[in-house]
Design a protein around this motif. Structure first.
Motif, PDB file in Angstrom:
ATOM      1  N   THR A   1       5.705   6.603 -17.479  1.00  0.00           N
ATOM      2  CA  THR A   1       5.956   7.313 -18.750  1.00  0.00           C
ATOM      3  C   THR A   1       5.669   8.806 -18.588  1.00  0.00           C
ATOM      4  OG1 THR A   1       5.422   5.333 -20.026  1.00  0.00           O
ATOM      5  CG2 THR A   1       5.349   7.416 -21.219  1.00  0.00           C
ATOM      6  N   HIS A   2       4.580   9.130 -17.878  1.00  0.00           N
ATOM      7  CA  HIS A   2       4.271  10.549 -17.625  1.00  0.00           C
ATOM      8  C   HIS A   2       5.384  11.183 -16.787  1.00  0.00           C
ATOM      9  CE1 HIS A   2       2.496  13.927 -15.342  1.00  0.00           C
ATOM     10  NE2 HIS A   2       1.929  14.204 -16.511  1.00  0.00           N
ATOM     11  N   GLY A   3       5.848  10.452 -15.767  1.00  0.00           N
ATOM     12  CA  GLY A   3       6.934  10.956 -14.910  1.00  0.00           C
ATOM     13  C   GLY A   3       8.212  11.213 -15.692  1.00  0.00           C
ATOM     14  N   LEU A   4       8.523  10.311 -16.633  1.00  0.00           N
ATOM     15  CA  LEU A   4       9.711  10.492 -17.494  1.00  0.00           C
ATOM     16  C   LEU A   4       9.575  11.748 -18.339  1.00  0.00           C
ATOM     17  CD1 LEU A   4      10.597   6.913 -18.811  1.00  0.00           C
ATOM     18  CD2 LEU A   4      12.067   8.408 -17.461  1.00  0.00           C
ATOM     19  N   HIS A   5       8.362  11.997 -18.824  1.00  0.00           N
ATOM     20  CA  HIS A   5       8.108  13.203 -19.635  1.00  0.00           C
ATOM     21  C   HIS A   5       8.309  14.471 -18.799  1.00  0.00           C
ATOM     22  CE1 HIS A   5       6.511  10.608 -22.764  1.00  0.00           C
ATOM     23  NE2 HIS A   5       6.361  11.663 -23.542  1.00  0.00           N
ATOM     24  N   VAL A   6       7.867  14.417 -17.536  1.00  0.00           N
ATOM     25  CA  VAL A   6       8.052  15.570 -16.645  1.00  0.00           C
ATOM     26  C   VAL A   6       9.552  15.792 -16.406  1.00  0.00           C
ATOM     27  CG1 VAL A   6       7.619  16.505 -14.324  1.00  0.00           C
ATOM     28  CG2 VAL A   6       5.779  15.349 -15.560  1.00  0.00           C
TER      29      VAL A   6
ATOM     30  N   ALA B   1      12.209  28.983 -12.988  1.00  0.00           N
ATOM     31  CA  ALA B   1      12.859  28.297 -11.866  1.00  0.00           C
ATOM     32  C   ALA B   1      11.816  27.753 -10.889  1.00  0.00           C
ATOM     33  CB  ALA B   1      13.816  29.243 -11.155  1.00  0.00           C
ATOM     34  N   VAL B   2      10.782  28.563 -10.598  1.00  0.00           N
ATOM     35  CA  VAL B   2       9.700  28.113  -9.697  1.00  0.00           C
ATOM     36  C   VAL B   2       8.987  26.901 -10.318  1.00  0.00           C
ATOM     37  CG1 VAL B   2       7.471  28.759  -8.671  1.00  0.00           C
ATOM     38  CG2 VAL B   2       9.359  30.389  -8.643  1.00  0.00           C
ATOM     39  N   THR B   3       8.728  26.986 -11.622  1.00  0.00           N
ATOM     40  CA  THR B   3       8.058  25.882 -12.334  1.00  0.00           C
ATOM     41  C   THR B   3       8.897  24.606 -12.246  1.00  0.00           C
ATOM     42  OG1 THR B   3       7.129  27.514 -13.875  1.00  0.00           O
ATOM     43  CG2 THR B   3       7.012  25.209 -14.554  1.00  0.00           C
ATOM     44  N   ALA B   4      10.217  24.745 -12.461  1.00  0.00           N
ATOM     45  CA  ALA B   4      11.121  23.589 -12.403  1.00  0.00           C
ATOM     46  C   ALA B   4      11.161  22.994 -10.990  1.00  0.00           C
ATOM     47  CB  ALA B   4      12.520  23.995 -12.859  1.00  0.00           C
ATOM     48  N   LEU B   5      11.166  23.850  -9.972  1.00  0.00           N
ATOM     49  CA  LEU B   5      11.172  23.364  -8.579  1.00  0.00           C
ATOM     50  C   LEU B   5       9.895  22.580  -8.261  1.00  0.00           C
ATOM     51  CD1 LEU B   5      12.694  26.387  -6.613  1.00  0.00           C
ATOM     52  CD2 LEU B   5      13.662  24.083  -6.755  1.00  0.00           C
ATOM     53  N   LEU B   6       8.764  23.109  -8.729  1.00  0.00           N
ATOM     54  CA  LEU B   6       7.489  22.407  -8.515  1.00  0.00           C
ATOM     55  C   LEU B   6       7.485  21.063  -9.251  1.00  0.00           C
ATOM     56  CD1 LEU B   6       5.079  25.474  -8.829  1.00  0.00           C
ATOM     57  CD2 LEU B   6       5.392  24.093  -6.769  1.00  0.00           C
ATOM     58  N   GLY B   7       8.037  21.068 -10.475  1.00  0.00           N
ATOM     59  CA  GLY B   7       8.135  19.827 -11.248  1.00  0.00           C
ATOM     60  C   GLY B   7       9.000  18.795 -10.527  1.00  0.00           C
ATOM     61  N   ALA B   8      10.105  19.267  -9.933  1.00  0.00           N
ATOM     62  CA  ALA B   8      11.005  18.376  -9.190  1.00  0.00           C
ATOM     63  C   ALA B   8      10.301  17.818  -7.942  1.00  0.00           C
ATOM     64  CB  ALA B   8      12.271  19.120  -8.799  1.00  0.00           C
ATOM     65  N   ALA B   9       9.490  18.658  -7.283  1.00  0.00           N
ATOM     66  CA  ALA B   9       8.734  18.205  -6.102  1.00  0.00           C
ATOM     67  C   ALA B   9       7.724  17.130  -6.512  1.00  0.00           C
ATOM     68  CB  ALA B   9       8.003  19.391  -5.462  1.00  0.00           C
TER      69      ALA B   9
ATOM     70  N   PHE C   1      -2.048  19.014  -7.164  1.00  0.00           N
ATOM     71  CA  PHE C   1      -2.022  20.441  -6.808  1.00  0.00           C
ATOM     72  C   PHE C   1      -0.697  21.074  -7.255  1.00  0.00           C
ATOM     73  CE2 PHE C   1      -0.910  23.818  -3.750  1.00  0.00           C
ATOM     74  CZ  PHE C   1      -1.942  24.704  -4.018  1.00  0.00           C
ATOM     75  N   ILE C   2       0.416  20.354  -7.006  1.00  0.00           N
ATOM     76  CA  ILE C   2       1.751  20.868  -7.374  1.00  0.00           C
ATOM     77  C   ILE C   2       1.851  21.048  -8.883  1.00  0.00           C
ATOM     78  CG2 ILE C   2       4.197  20.182  -7.530  1.00  0.00           C
ATOM     79  CD1 ILE C   2       3.849  18.992  -4.666  1.00  0.00           C
ATOM     80  N   LEU C   3       1.378  20.048  -9.645  1.00  0.00           N
ATOM     81  CA  LEU C   3       1.502  20.133 -11.110  1.00  0.00           C
ATOM     82  C   LEU C   3       0.607  21.230 -11.688  1.00  0.00           C
ATOM     83  CD1 LEU C   3       3.420  18.592 -12.965  1.00  0.00           C
ATOM     84  CD2 LEU C   3       1.498  17.185 -13.696  1.00  0.00           C
ATOM     85  N   LEU C   4      -0.607  21.375 -11.131  1.00  0.00           N
ATOM     86  CA  LEU C   4      -1.511  22.442 -11.600  1.00  0.00           C
ATOM     87  C   LEU C   4      -0.903  23.811 -11.308  1.00  0.00           C
ATOM     88  CD1 LEU C   4      -5.031  21.081 -10.548  1.00  0.00           C
ATOM     89  CD2 LEU C   4      -4.175  21.329 -12.876  1.00  0.00           C
ATOM     90  N   THR C   5      -0.285  23.952 -10.134  1.00  0.00           N
ATOM     91  CA  THR C   5       0.364  25.219  -9.780  1.00  0.00           C
ATOM     92  C   THR C   5       1.523  25.505 -10.731  1.00  0.00           C
ATOM     93  OG1 THR C   5      -0.222  24.802  -7.475  1.00  0.00           O
ATOM     94  CG2 THR C   5       1.408  26.523  -7.869  1.00  0.00           C
ATOM     95  N   SER C   6       2.292  24.450 -11.083  1.00  0.00           N
ATOM     96  CA  SER C   6       3.444  24.644 -11.979  1.00  0.00           C
ATOM     97  C   SER C   6       2.998  25.065 -13.376  1.00  0.00           C
ATOM     98  CB  SER C   6       4.302  23.377 -12.039  1.00  0.00           C
ATOM     99  OG  SER C   6       3.688  22.392 -12.837  1.00  0.00           O
ATOM    100  N   SER C   7       1.804  24.620 -13.775  1.00  0.00           N
ATOM    101  CA  SER C   7       1.266  25.030 -15.072  1.00  0.00           C
ATOM    102  C   SER C   7       0.958  26.532 -15.054  1.00  0.00           C
ATOM    103  CB  SER C   7      -0.006  24.243 -15.371  1.00  0.00           C
ATOM    104  OG  SER C   7      -0.238  24.199 -16.750  1.00  0.00           O
ATOM    105  N   PHE C   8       0.435  26.995 -13.914  1.00  0.00           N
ATOM    106  CA  PHE C   8       0.120  28.419 -13.723  1.00  0.00           C
ATOM    107  C   PHE C   8       1.414  29.249 -13.742  1.00  0.00           C
ATOM    108  CE2 PHE C   8      -0.600  31.946 -10.610  1.00  0.00           C
ATOM    109  CZ  PHE C   8      -1.492  32.682 -11.380  1.00  0.00           C
ATOM    110  N   THR C   9       2.472  28.765 -13.034  1.00  0.00           N
ATOM    111  CA  THR C   9       3.722  29.531 -12.982  1.00  0.00           C
ATOM    112  C   THR C   9       4.423  29.550 -14.352  1.00  0.00           C
ATOM    113  OG1 THR C   9       4.947  27.611 -12.147  1.00  0.00           O
ATOM    114  CG2 THR C   9       4.125  29.171 -10.500  1.00  0.00           C
TER     115      THR C   9
END
Length: 206
Positions: free
Chosen positions: A147-152, A105-113, A76-84
């Motif tokens: 590997t996906h996490g490293l890419h994020v 900034a919102v996208t980066a915060l969601l990515g960090a979460a 849910f968090i990653l899908l939301t970050s794609s939208f932002t």
């Protein structure tokens, strides 16, 4: 003679113009090549996972250890970050620098979460006896999801550096290209995660 001079200077001017546009086009092409190699990398990791998915060597199985609540929250968090990140591009197209930086900034915060939840999940799995060396299945799992996490994480660093550039220089052709590329990259990671969610988590639990 004057005509010949005029033609050669026009030709020279045209060549110079091409040289001016080329670096941007080359960088964009470089990004697409990077994305294609990334697709190959993830394709290989998914194929390896598919081959090893039953090889738990009598150790803990994914259906025993996977907690779908956390995984659904990550999705849910990653899908939301794609939208932002899409909203950031819309702000950029309107010439709204403040909105652009805000949505990035919102996208980066969601990515960090997302990364925070993933690290928590990994620590829990290791505590419960499922480490990268436990079995072939867990090796494939940690390699693919890690590997996906490293890419994020790479995307987050990239996004923060673009925000700093935007603060300093504003919206220029160069920062436009960078925002466009990081947004594409982010959507790509989102698509990869949907495959991870379906193939790695849902199918294993079901």
């Amino acid at each position: 003679m004057a005509h010949a001079n005029h033609t050669s200077s026009a030709a020279h001017g045209h060549g110079h113009d091409d040289g001016h546009h080329d670096p941007e086009a080359l960088r964009m092409m470089g990004f697409w090549i990077f994305l294609i190699t990334d697709c190959i990398l993830f394709g290989t990791l998914f194929a390896t996972f598919a081959v090893l998915h039953g090889s738990t060597a009598g150790g803990p199985t994914p259906s025993e250890l996977f907690e779908m609540g956390g995984v659904i929250a990550e999705t849910f968090i990653l899908l939301t970050s794609s939208f932002t990140s899409g909203l950031a591009v819309l702000s950029m197209n309107r010439g709204d620098r403040k909105g652009l930086i805000g949505w990035l900034a919102v996208t980066a915060l969601l990515g960090a979460a997302f990364i925070g939840l993933e690290v928590t999940e990994f620590v829990k799995l290791v505590d419960e006896g499922a480490a990268i060396s436990t079995s072939a299945f867990w090796s494939a799992f940690f390699t693919l999801v890690g590997t996906h996490g490293l890419h994020v994480s790479l995307g987050l660093v990239w996004m923060i550096s673009i925000m700093l550039q935007l603060r300093k220089r504003g919206i220029t052709p160069v920062t436009r290209r960078k925002v466009g590329i990081v947004s594409l990259y982010w959507h790509f990671l989102d698509v990869v995660w949907i495959f991870v969610f379906t193939i790695v988590y849902l199918m294993e639990v079901m």
